[in-house]
Design a protein around this motif. Structure first.
Motif, PDB file in Angstrom:
ATOM      1  N   LYS A   1       0.837  -1.193   0.000  1.00 22.80           N
ATOM      2  CA  LYS A   1       0.000   0.000   0.000  1.00 22.80           C
ATOM      3  C   LYS A   1       0.872   1.243   0.000  1.00 22.80           C
ATOM      4  O   LYS A   1       2.047   1.197   0.311  1.00 22.80           O
ATOM      5  N   GLN A   2       0.281   2.347  -0.332  1.00 24.09           N
ATOM      6  CA  GLN A   2       0.972   3.621  -0.342  1.00 24.09           C
ATOM      7  C   GLN A   2       1.293   4.010   1.093  1.00 24.09           C
ATOM      8  O   GLN A   2       0.402   4.275   1.876  1.00 24.09           O
ATOM      9  N   GLY A   3       2.535   4.028   1.461  1.00 24.26           N
ATOM     10  CA  GLY A   3       2.934   4.366   2.816  1.00 24.26           C
ATOM     11  C   GLY A   3       3.711   5.669   2.851  1.00 24.26           C
ATOM     12  O   GLY A   3       3.910   6.341   1.834  1.00 24.26           O
ATOM     13  N   VAL A   4       4.189   5.998   4.014  1.00 19.45           N
ATOM     14  CA  VAL A   4       4.919   7.250   4.211  1.00 19.45           C
ATOM     15  C   VAL A   4       6.213   7.265   3.396  1.00 19.45           C
ATOM     16  O   VAL A   4       6.581   8.288   2.815  1.00 19.45           O
ATOM     17  N   PHE A   5       6.895   6.131   3.337  1.00 23.56           N
ATOM     18  CA  PHE A   5       8.188   6.086   2.670  1.00 23.56           C
ATOM     19  C   PHE A   5       8.109   5.635   1.212  1.00 23.56           C
ATOM     20  O   PHE A   5       9.138   5.485   0.559  1.00 23.56           O
ATOM     21  N   SER A   6       6.919   5.406   0.684  1.00 23.60           N
ATOM     22  CA  SER A   6       6.770   4.937  -0.697  1.00 23.60           C
ATOM     23  C   SER A   6       7.422   5.864  -1.724  1.00 23.60           C
ATOM     24  O   SER A   6       8.123   5.376  -2.616  1.00 23.60           O
ATOM     25  N   PRO A   7       7.221   7.181  -1.647  1.00 22.32           N
ATOM     26  CA  PRO A   7       7.865   8.042  -2.651  1.00 22.32           C
ATOM     27  C   PRO A   7       9.391   7.942  -2.622  1.00 22.32           C
ATOM     28  O   PRO A   7      10.030   7.922  -3.679  1.00 22.32           O
ATOM     29  N   LEU A   8       9.984   7.825  -1.439  1.00 19.04           N
ATOM     30  CA  LEU A   8      11.433   7.698  -1.327  1.00 19.04           C
ATOM     31  C   LEU A   8      11.912   6.372  -1.911  1.00 19.04           C
ATOM     32  O   LEU A   8      12.924   6.323  -2.615  1.00 19.04           O
ATOM     33  N   VAL A   9      11.179   5.308  -1.643  1.00 24.44           N
ATOM     34  CA  VAL A   9      11.543   3.989  -2.167  1.00 24.44           C
ATOM     35  C   VAL A   9      11.434   3.975  -3.686  1.00 24.44           C
ATOM     36  O   VAL A   9      12.314   3.450  -4.381  1.00 24.44           O
TER      37      VAL A   9
ATOM     38  N   LEU B   1      11.669   6.556  -5.711  1.00 16.80           N
ATOM     39  CA  LEU B   1      12.750   7.388  -6.229  1.00 16.80           C
ATOM     40  C   LEU B   1      14.065   6.620  -6.239  1.00 16.80           C
ATOM     41  O   LEU B   1      14.797   6.639  -7.233  1.00 16.80           O
ATOM     42  N   ALA B   2      14.353   5.922  -5.128  1.00 17.11           N
ATOM     43  CA  ALA B   2      15.594   5.136  -5.061  1.00 17.11           C
ATOM     44  C   ALA B   2      15.598   4.034  -6.114  1.00 17.11           C
ATOM     45  O   ALA B   2      16.636   3.769  -6.742  1.00 17.11           O
ATOM     46  N   ARG B   3      14.456   3.387  -6.342  1.00 15.97           N
ATOM     47  CA  ARG B   3      14.375   2.324  -7.356  1.00 15.97           C
ATOM     48  C   ARG B   3      14.607   2.894  -8.749  1.00 15.97           C
ATOM     49  O   ARG B   3      15.283   2.281  -9.579  1.00 15.97           O
ATOM     50  N   ASN B   4      14.085   4.088  -9.007  1.00 16.50           N
ATOM     51  CA  ASN B   4      14.276   4.704 -10.325  1.00 16.50           C
ATOM     52  C   ASN B   4      15.715   5.171 -10.528  1.00 16.50           C
ATOM     53  O   ASN B   4      16.234   5.108 -11.645  1.00 16.50           O
ATOM     54  N   VAL B   5      16.367   5.644  -9.482  1.00 17.47           N
ATOM     55  CA  VAL B   5      17.742   6.136  -9.598  1.00 17.47           C
ATOM     56  C   VAL B   5      18.728   4.973  -9.724  1.00 17.47           C
ATOM     57  O   VAL B   5      19.615   4.983 -10.573  1.00 17.47           O
ATOM     58  N   LEU B   6      18.568   3.956  -8.851  1.00 17.90           N
ATOM     59  CA  LEU B   6      19.517   2.845  -8.825  1.00 17.90           C
ATOM     60  C   LEU B   6      19.271   1.823  -9.928  1.00 17.90           C
ATOM     61  O   LEU B   6      20.186   1.098 -10.312  1.00 17.90           O
ATOM     62  N   GLY B   7      18.076   1.723 -10.415  1.00 16.51           N
ATOM     63  CA  GLY B   7      17.709   0.659 -11.348  1.00 16.51           C
ATOM     64  C   GLY B   7      17.110  -0.496 -10.557  1.00 16.51           C
ATOM     65  O   GLY B   7      17.457  -0.730  -9.395  1.00 16.51           O
ATOM     66  N   ARG B   8      16.218  -1.227 -11.195  1.00 18.69           N
ATOM     67  CA  ARG B   8      15.459  -2.266 -10.490  1.00 18.69           C
ATOM     68  C   ARG B   8      16.361  -3.387  -9.960  1.00 18.69           C
ATOM     69  O   ARG B   8      16.212  -3.829  -8.833  1.00 18.69           O
ATOM     70  N   LYS B   9      17.327  -3.845 -10.768  1.00 23.75           N
ATOM     71  CA  LYS B   9      18.178  -4.964 -10.355  1.00 23.75           C
ATOM     72  C   LYS B   9      19.048  -4.589  -9.157  1.00 23.75           C
ATOM     73  O   LYS B   9      19.092  -5.307  -8.150  1.00 23.75           O
TER      74      LYS B   9
ATOM     75  N   ARG C   1       3.236  -1.536   5.532  1.00 30.57           N
ATOM     76  CA  ARG C   1       2.364  -0.422   5.929  1.00 30.57           C
ATOM     77  C   ARG C   1       3.090   0.924   5.768  1.00 30.57           C
ATOM     78  O   ARG C   1       2.466   1.924   5.408  1.00 30.57           O
ATOM     79  N   LEU C   2       4.384   0.950   6.050  1.00 32.10           N
ATOM     80  CA  LEU C   2       5.133   2.199   5.935  1.00 32.10           C
ATOM     81  C   LEU C   2       5.552   2.525   4.513  1.00 32.10           C
ATOM     82  O   LEU C   2       5.955   3.643   4.215  1.00 32.10           O
ATOM     83  N   GLY C   3       5.474   1.540   3.617  1.00 32.12           N
ATOM     84  CA  GLY C   3       5.794   1.789   2.217  1.00 32.12           C
ATOM     85  C   GLY C   3       7.183   1.386   1.824  1.00 32.12           C
ATOM     86  O   GLY C   3       7.648   1.737   0.735  1.00 32.12           O
ATOM     87  N   PHE C   4       7.901   0.617   2.653  1.00 34.43           N
ATOM     88  CA  PHE C   4       9.239   0.184   2.295  1.00 34.43           C
ATOM     89  C   PHE C   4       9.235  -0.875   1.200  1.00 34.43           C
ATOM     90  O   PHE C   4      10.239  -1.098   0.532  1.00 34.43           O
TER      91      PHE C   4
END
Length: 117
Positions: free
Chosen positions: A50-58, A60-68, A112-115
């Protein structure tokens, strides 16, 4: 003062206010033709997370680092957190069943927190 006297003189006695047929006058009939919209479902990003507090940060990190690379880093973080929980359980003398319960609780909290977005 005049308004208080006027309000007191026009007030109905409390014994007849809700007794018998007077109560039926207070209840409004419900219009059966009113439609109610379905409630909106929460937006899901990945799996059942679910959309959690840290979802936008996660995200962003996935888009910057790449999925793998991101999934490798996430796996290492989860393994490290499980080791910390295991060491904590050893220090307080908790058995394996309690340890597994704490790891499951950590996963639920992470969702729940979006990690896990």
């Amino acid at each position: 003062m005049f308004f208080m006297a006027m309000a007191m003189s026009t007030a109905l006695p409390s014994t007849t206010f809700l007794a018998g047929d007077d109560r039926a006058l207070l209840i409004k009939p419900i219009n059966p033709c009113i439609r109610v919209a379905k409630p909106l479902r929460p937006c899901t990003i990945m799996g059942s997370s679910k959309q959690g507090v840290f979802s936008p940060l996660v995200i962003l990190a996935r888009n910057v680092l790449g999925r793998k690379r991101f999934n490798l880093l996430r796996g290492k973080a989860i393994a490290l957190h499980s080791q910390v929980i295991t060491e904590f359980c050893k220090s307080i003398g908790a058995d394996n069943k309690q340890r597994q319960g704490l790891i499951r609780l950590a996963k639920k909290n992470g969702e729940r927190l979006g990690f896990l977005a």
